[in-house]
Design a protein around this motif. Structure first.
Motif, PDB file in Angstrom:
ATOM      1  N   ALA A  60       1.326  -0.552   0.000  1.00  0.00           N
ATOM      2  CA  ALA A  60      -0.111  -0.091  -0.149  1.00  0.00           C
ATOM      3  C   ALA A  60       1.229   1.258  -0.306  1.00  0.00           C
ATOM      4  O   ALA A  60       1.289   1.626   0.940  1.00  0.00           O
ATOM      5  N   ASP A  61       0.694   1.757  -0.982  1.00  0.00           N
ATOM      6  CA  ASP A  61       1.656   2.762  -1.329  1.00  0.00           C
ATOM      7  C   ASP A  61       1.559   4.449  -1.968  1.00  0.00           C
ATOM      8  O   ASP A  61       2.364   4.755  -2.240  1.00  0.00           O
ATOM      9  N   SER A  62       0.250   4.099  -1.674  1.00  0.00           N
ATOM     10  CA  SER A  62      -0.491   5.093  -2.369  1.00  0.00           C
ATOM     11  C   SER A  62      -1.602   5.922  -1.493  1.00  0.00           C
ATOM     12  O   SER A  62      -1.917   5.114  -1.142  1.00  0.00           O
ATOM     13  N   ASP A  63      -2.023   7.173  -1.497  1.00  0.00           N
ATOM     14  CA  ASP A  63      -3.179   7.686   0.039  1.00  0.00           C
ATOM     15  C   ASP A  63      -4.333   6.748  -0.284  1.00  0.00           C
ATOM     16  O   ASP A  63      -4.714   5.844   0.862  1.00  0.00           O
ATOM     17  N   THR A  64      -4.842   6.569  -1.288  1.00  0.00           N
ATOM     18  CA  THR A  64      -6.046   5.108  -2.298  1.00  0.00           C
ATOM     19  C   THR A  64      -5.619   4.100  -1.405  1.00  0.00           C
ATOM     20  O   THR A  64      -6.959   3.587  -0.512  1.00  0.00           O
ATOM     21  N   GLU A  65      -4.428   3.603  -1.230  1.00  0.00           N
ATOM     22  CA  GLU A  65      -3.864   1.882  -0.622  1.00  0.00           C
ATOM     23  C   GLU A  65      -3.696   1.856   0.393  1.00  0.00           C
ATOM     24  O   GLU A  65      -4.182   1.371   1.081  1.00  0.00           O
TER      25      GLU A  65
END
Length: 197
Positions: A60-65
């Motif tokens: 999980a490396d994005s804000d959404t993830e």
């Protein structure tokens, strides 16, 4: 009078403790119908005193993830997890909103050292679960697994985000020039060039 004050305090704070957030709108990562595409799982290794524990973890490396995390998952195998990559060292806080299963949260320093573990975080809880230390990542695994696998603070998590995936080659495994050319001849394995006529 004393009973009245105790009741008044109780009446004020108890409802807040059991409050739930309103449902998230469609499109929000916290909504069950919102599709979040994670990449293929990646290998994450935790080096413990008892040996290596290997996970295949979603990243999980994005804000959404990171907002979605492991929400709505009904199970998690012992070798599965999710590694949250915050990309910058910071103090973070997690929660268990819409999380159906208990999880262990492993807070990880920029060098991969396990700094803190919260074991068996309660499903659906809105309680803040802070890192207490600046971290670069958090690894979530099945609830109780850190105890079962012997994962403790001070252990090392190996993954590319911690820049510690290089495996040291022991002297016994390294190849020297002498091993490759035991006679000591220079370029012994290179065929001689044909002589010009």
């Amino acid at each position: 009078m004393k009973r009245f004050l105790i009741f008044a305090v109780f009446a004020l704070f108890v409802p807040a403790a059991f409050a739930q957030l309103p449902p998230a709108p469609v499109g929000d990562p916290a909504h069950p119908e919102t599709v979040i595409e994670f990449g293929a799982p990646e290998t994450v290794i935790v080096e413990t005193q008892d040996g290596d524990v290997v996970f295949e973890a979603l990243i999980a490396d994005s804000d959404t993830e990171r907002q979605r995390g492991l929400m709505f998952r009904e199970s998690l195998a012992d070798n599965e997890g999710m590694l949250f990559d915050y990309q910058e060292v910071q103090t973070v806080s997690m929660w268990m909103r819409n999380t159906l299963i208990p999880l262990d949260l492993i807070y990880i320093a920029p060098n991969g050292e396990v700094l803190k573990i919260i074991a068996n975080a309660r499903p659906h809880s809105l309680r803040s679960l802070p890192s207490d230390f600046p971290v670069l990542g958090v690894l979530e695994v099945r609830g109780g697994l850190t105890r079962d696998a012997g994962i403790r603070p001070g252990d090392i998590v190996r993954h590319a985000i911690f820049d510690n995936t290089e495996v040291a080659v022991s002297e016994e495994d390294s190849v020297t020039d002498e091993d490759a050319n035991p006679d000591g001849d220079v370029d012994a394995d290179v065929p001689a060039a044909p002589e010009e006529e």
